[in-house]
Write a protein that holds these residues in place. Structure first.
Motif, short mmCIF file in Angstrom:
data_model
loop_
_atom_site.label_atom_id
_atom_site.label_comp_id
_atom_site.label_asym_id
_atom_site.label_seq_id
_atom_site.Cartn_x
_atom_site.Cartn_y
_atom_site.Cartn_z
N SER A 96 0.85 -1.19 0.00
CA SER A 96 0.00 0.00 0.00
C SER A 96 0.89 1.25 0.00
O SER A 96 2.11 1.15 -0.12
CB SER A 96 -0.90 -0.04 1.24
OG SER A 96 -1.74 1.06 1.26
N VAL B 282 1.24 5.21 2.11
CA VAL B 282 0.75 5.85 3.33
C VAL B 282 -0.06 7.12 3.03
O VAL B 282 0.30 7.90 2.15
CB VAL B 282 1.90 6.20 4.32
CG1 VAL B 282 2.51 4.95 4.90
CG2 VAL B 282 2.95 7.06 3.69
N VAL C 194 0.18 -0.62 9.64
CA VAL C 194 0.84 -0.04 8.48
C VAL C 194 2.32 0.08 8.82
O VAL C 194 2.69 0.77 9.77
CB VAL C 194 0.29 1.37 8.16
CG1 VAL C 194 0.99 1.95 6.95
CG2 VAL C 194 -1.20 1.32 7.93
N THR D 54 -4.80 -4.27 12.64
CA THR D 54 -4.40 -3.81 11.32
C THR D 54 -3.21 -2.88 11.52
O THR D 54 -3.22 -2.03 12.42
CB THR D 54 -5.54 -3.04 10.61
OG1 THR D 54 -6.03 -2.04 11.49
CG2 THR D 54 -6.66 -3.98 10.22
N CYS E 125 0.92 -3.38 4.57
CA CYS E 125 -0.25 -3.42 5.46
C CYS E 125 -0.43 -4.85 5.96
O CYS E 125 -0.49 -5.78 5.16
CB CYS E 125 -1.51 -3.01 4.73
SG CYS E 125 -1.49 -1.29 4.34
N ALA F 167 -0.79 8.95 8.44
CA ALA F 167 0.26 7.96 8.68
C ALA F 167 1.62 8.52 8.28
O ALA F 167 2.63 8.29 8.96
CB ALA F 167 -0.05 6.68 7.92
N ALA G 122 4.26 1.24 1.67
CA ALA G 122 3.99 0.68 2.99
C ALA G 122 3.56 -0.78 2.85
O ALA G 122 3.12 -1.21 1.79
CB ALA G 122 2.87 1.48 3.67
#
Ligand code: 16G
Length: 251
Positions: free
Chosen positions: A194, A196, A232, A230, A214, A200, A212
């Protein structure tokens, strides 16, 4: 497949949810009896046989599918999957993980709240929507550098007094074990790539849009979910280490 009448052996209202007990029966059948591509009982059959809601039956099959032990064919049902190579991601805590890399773990607490579980969190934690969960959000650091933002959801019924806990040593898993007697013994984790978002990025000290990883992790203690998290992780600072194994016997 389990014979009719097996529902009498399910323990209702005990520490192990009915869903997990049905899962154990199906998994044992897959491991010991059923050949690859054999059909599994339908959700309707499971619901009737065990006297549970179809949603509960579906969750059991979902878990087997998620673990790669079964696969679905639209309109036909679920079938036993071929054993596959499994990458074992150890169920380490952040504290253990960072220490094992020779660095010093640390945390900054961003929020700790008691909130009603929304539909998604409730389904993950096997609760009813609206049941209370503790939400803990932390910035995790290694050698003082921000590495990850982690949001943990814990069933409030299993973690009474969590809002007042001082999280000695900064380890959630240590608190779960020492204060609540919940030793994490099983879990599932998915990882996706992913980038950010603005918040974040600020917390992690990287430009918005940076790469990132995840993570979504569901951890169980004694067969019942204890944490849905969850996270990151910074793509530039964190590399995932996995051990590789041919998991033939313990499919
Ligand atoms: C790991 C877990 C996280 C858990 C934390 C506990 C991942 C992606 N996440 O970071 O779910 O809350 O460990 O660590 O693996 P702690 O005991 O150091 O607080």
């Amino acid at each position: 497949m389990p014979a009719r009448g097996v529902e009498a052996s399910l323990q209702r209202g005990g520490p192990v949810p009915v869903y997990s007990q049905i899962y154990d029966v199906l998994r044992a059948s897959i491991d010991r009896e059923l050949p690859v591509d054999a059909p599994l009982p339908s959700e309707r059959e499971l619901a009737q046989q065990y006297g549970v809601a179809r949603m509960t039956a579906r969750k059991t099959i979902d878990r087997l599918v998620g673990e790669g032990r079964a696969y679905r064919v639209p309109g036909r049902g679920a079938f036993v999957a071929r054993p596959r190579l499994i990458m074992r991601v150890a169920l380490k805590s952040f504290t253990e993980d960072i220490r094992s890399r020779g660095m010093r773990p640390d945390s900054r607490e961003l929020s700790r709240l008691l909130v009603p579980a929304d539909d998604e969190i409730a389904a993950k934690l096997e609760l009813s929507p609206g049941e209370p969960v503790h939400l803990l959000e932390r910035l995790r650091l290694a050698d003082n550098a921000p590495i990850a933002i982690e949001r943990s959801h814990l069933p409030a019924a299993r973690t009474p007094g969590f809002l007042d806990d001082d999280l000695v040593g900064g380890s959630l898993y240590a608190v779960l074990e020492q204060r609540y007697g919940c030793v994490i013994d099983e879990g599932e984790q998915s990882i996706s790539a992913s980038s950010v978002g603005a918040r974040a990025a600020k917390l992690l000290g990287v430009p918005k849009g940076s790469a990132a990883l995840c993570f979504e992790r569901l951890s169980r203690a004694g067969g019942a979910p204890i944490e849905y998290a969850t996270s990151v992780y910074r793509g530039d600072r964190y590399q995932l280490r996995v051990t590789f194994d041919t998991d033939r016997a313990g499919r």
